[in-house]
Design a protein around this motif. Sequence first.
Motif, mmCIF file in Angstrom:
data_model
loop_
_atom_site.group_PDB
_atom_site.id
_atom_site.type_symbol
_atom_site.label_atom_id
_atom_site.label_comp_id
_atom_site.label_asym_id
_atom_site.label_seq_id
_atom_site.Cartn_x
_atom_site.Cartn_y
_atom_site.Cartn_z
ATOM 1 N N VAL A 39 0.840 -1.198 0.000
ATOM 2 C CA VAL A 39 0.000 0.000 0.000
ATOM 3 C C VAL A 39 0.879 1.254 0.000
ATOM 4 C CG1 VAL A 39 -1.616 1.373 1.384
ATOM 5 C CG2 VAL A 39 -2.024 -1.066 1.040
ATOM 6 N N GLY A 40 1.895 1.248 0.854
ATOM 7 C CA GLY A 40 2.777 2.404 0.945
ATOM 8 C C GLY A 40 3.546 2.672 -0.331
ATOM 9 N N LEU A 41 4.107 1.620 -0.913
ATOM 10 C CA LEU A 41 4.898 1.790 -2.124
ATOM 11 C C LEU A 41 4.055 2.232 -3.317
ATOM 12 C CD1 LEU A 41 7.366 -1.222 -1.941
ATOM 13 C CD2 LEU A 41 7.920 1.198 -1.679
ATOM 14 N N ASN A 42 2.780 1.918 -3.283
ATOM 15 C CA ASN A 42 1.916 2.272 -4.411
ATOM 16 C C ASN A 42 1.118 3.552 -4.195
ATOM 17 O OD1 ASN A 42 2.346 0.130 -6.394
ATOM 18 N ND2 ASN A 42 1.721 -1.175 -4.718
ATOM 19 N N HIS A 43 1.281 4.168 -3.035
ATOM 20 C CA HIS A 43 0.557 5.408 -2.776
ATOM 21 C C HIS A 43 1.195 6.541 -3.590
ATOM 22 C CE1 HIS A 43 -1.081 8.884 -0.698
ATOM 23 N NE2 HIS A 43 -2.025 8.067 -0.249
ATOM 24 N N PRO A 44 0.383 7.331 -4.293
ATOM 25 C CA PRO A 44 0.925 8.402 -5.141
ATOM 26 C C PRO A 44 1.829 9.378 -4.392
ATOM 27 C CG PRO A 44 -1.421 8.119 -5.549
ATOM 28 C CD PRO A 44 -1.078 7.255 -4.377
ATOM 29 N N SER A 45 1.503 9.716 -3.166
ATOM 30 C CA SER A 45 2.341 10.657 -2.408
ATOM 31 C C SER A 45 3.705 10.068 -2.118
ATOM 32 C CB SER A 45 1.660 11.040 -1.089
ATOM 33 O OG SER A 45 0.475 11.753 -1.338
ATOM 34 N N PHE A 46 3.744 8.764 -1.790
ATOM 35 C CA PHE A 46 5.031 8.124 -1.531
ATOM 36 C C PHE A 46 5.861 8.073 -2.803
ATOM 37 C CE2 PHE A 46 7.882 4.513 -1.542
ATOM 38 C CZ PHE A 46 8.636 4.779 -0.406
ATOM 39 N N LYS A 47 5.222 7.718 -3.904
ATOM 40 C CA LYS A 47 5.949 7.651 -5.174
ATOM 41 C C LYS A 47 6.552 9.014 -5.527
ATOM 42 C CE LYS A 47 3.531 3.862 -7.433
ATOM 43 N NZ LYS A 47 2.757 3.456 -8.601
ATOM 44 N N GLN A 48 5.764 10.055 -5.362
ATOM 45 C CA GLN A 48 6.250 11.402 -5.679
ATOM 46 C C GLN A 48 7.419 11.787 -4.789
ATOM 47 O OE1 GLN A 48 3.260 14.461 -5.434
ATOM 48 N NE2 GLN A 48 4.748 16.120 -5.638
ATOM 49 N N LEU A 49 7.282 11.520 -3.502
ATOM 50 C CA LEU A 49 8.353 11.852 -2.568
ATOM 51 C C LEU A 49 9.615 11.053 -2.888
ATOM 52 C CD1 LEU A 49 9.352 13.307 -0.027
ATOM 53 C CD2 LEU A 49 8.414 11.405 1.306
ATOM 54 N N LEU A 51 10.585 9.861 -5.735
ATOM 55 C CA LEU A 51 11.188 10.412 -6.946
ATOM 56 C C LEU A 51 11.894 11.735 -6.669
ATOM 57 C CD1 LEU A 51 8.373 9.561 -9.497
ATOM 58 C CD2 LEU A 51 10.729 8.689 -9.550
ATOM 59 N N GLU A 52 11.302 12.567 -5.814
ATOM 60 C CA GLU A 52 11.923 13.856 -5.476
ATOM 61 C C GLU A 52 13.218 13.652 -4.701
ATOM 62 O OE1 GLU A 52 8.968 16.176 -3.435
ATOM 63 O OE2 GLU A 52 7.683 16.293 -5.192
ATOM 64 N N LEU A 53 13.248 12.659 -3.834
ATOM 65 C CA LEU A 53 14.452 12.408 -3.032
ATOM 66 C C LEU A 53 15.570 11.809 -3.863
ATOM 67 C CD1 LEU A 53 12.886 10.995 0.257
ATOM 68 C CD2 LEU A 53 13.982 13.218 -0.063
ATOM 69 N N SER A 54 15.229 10.821 -4.692
ATOM 70 C CA SER A 54 16.263 10.154 -5.491
ATOM 71 C C SER A 54 15.602 9.318 -6.573
ATOM 72 C CB SER A 54 17.118 9.247 -4.602
ATOM 73 O OG SER A 54 17.927 8.394 -5.377
ATOM 74 N N GLU A 55 15.766 9.736 -7.818
ATOM 75 C CA GLU A 55 15.202 8.955 -8.914
ATOM 76 C C GLU A 55 15.853 7.573 -8.970
ATOM 77 O OE1 GLU A 55 14.739 10.724 -12.751
ATOM 78 O OE2 GLU A 55 13.912 12.582 -11.904
ATOM 79 N N LYS A 56 17.149 7.522 -8.683
ATOM 80 C CA LYS A 56 17.858 6.225 -8.691
ATOM 81 C C LYS A 56 17.306 5.328 -7.573
ATOM 82 C CE LYS A 56 22.357 4.067 -8.390
ATOM 83 N NZ LYS A 56 23.322 3.897 -7.382
ATOM 84 N N GLY A 57 17.169 5.890 -6.377
ATOM 85 C CA GLY A 57 16.634 5.108 -5.265
ATOM 86 C C GLY A 57 15.203 4.670 -5.519
ATOM 87 N N ALA A 58 14.394 5.571 -6.095
ATOM 88 C CA ALA A 58 13.017 5.230 -6.413
ATOM 89 C C ALA A 58 12.991 4.100 -7.446
ATOM 90 C CB ALA A 58 12.274 6.458 -6.952
ATOM 91 N N ALA A 59 13.867 4.147 -8.418
ATOM 92 C CA ALA A 59 13.916 3.094 -9.428
ATOM 93 C C ALA A 59 14.255 1.751 -8.814
ATOM 94 C CB ALA A 59 14.948 3.459 -10.507
ATOM 95 N N GLU A 60 15.070 1.744 -7.782
ATOM 96 C CA GLU A 60 15.407 0.490 -7.089
ATOM 97 C C GLU A 60 14.182 -0.088 -6.376
ATOM 98 O OE1 GLU A 60 18.819 1.106 -4.589
ATOM 99 O OE2 GLU A 60 20.077 1.684 -6.291
ATOM 100 N N LEU A 61 13.221 0.764 -6.072
ATOM 101 C CA LEU A 61 11.966 0.313 -5.471
ATOM 102 C C LEU A 61 10.911 -0.003 -6.531
ATOM 103 C CD1 LEU A 61 11.650 2.921 -2.570
ATOM 104 C CD2 LEU A 61 12.327 0.521 -2.369
ATOM 105 N N GLY A 62 11.281 0.150 -7.803
ATOM 106 C CA GLY A 62 10.344 -0.104 -8.885
ATOM 107 C C GLY A 62 9.481 1.086 -9.227
ATOM 108 N N ILE A 63 9.881 2.268 -8.751
ATOM 109 C CA ILE A 63 9.121 3.483 -9.013
ATOM 110 C C ILE A 63 9.864 4.272 -10.087
ATOM 111 C CG2 ILE A 63 8.297 5.666 -8.018
ATOM 112 C CD1 ILE A 63 8.327 4.190 -5.271
ATOM 113 N N THR A 64 9.171 4.564 -11.167
ATOM 114 C CA THR A 64 9.803 5.307 -12.265
ATOM 115 C C THR A 64 8.974 6.537 -12.581
ATOM 116 O OG1 THR A 64 8.628 3.964 -13.897
ATOM 117 C CG2 THR A 64 10.841 3.236 -13.275
#
Length: 66
Positions: A39-49, A51-64
Motif C-alpha cells: 500500500v505504501g509503495l503504491n501510494h501516489p504521495s510516496f511515489k512522488q516523494l 522520486l523527489e528524493l532520489s530517482e535512482k533510489g526510487a527506481a530500485e523500489l520499482g518506481i519510475t
Amino acid sequence: MEQELATFQTVSRRKLSELEATTLRNRLLETMRVIWVDVGLNHPSFKQLALELSEKGAAELGITTP
C-alpha cells in the motif's frame, strides 16, 4: 493480533495450542507487513516523494517517472 486469534478461535470453535497460536500470529504479522508495504509503495504521495528524493533510489523500489 490477539483479537484476530480470539476471533479465529471463536469462529472455528477450537482452542489453538501455544505453537499454533504463535505460528498464526507470526503469519498474520508477516501478511500485514506485506500489505502495508505494498500500500505504501503504491501510494501516489510516496511515489512522488521517493522520486523527489532520489530517482535512482526510487527506481530500485520499482518506481519510475511517468
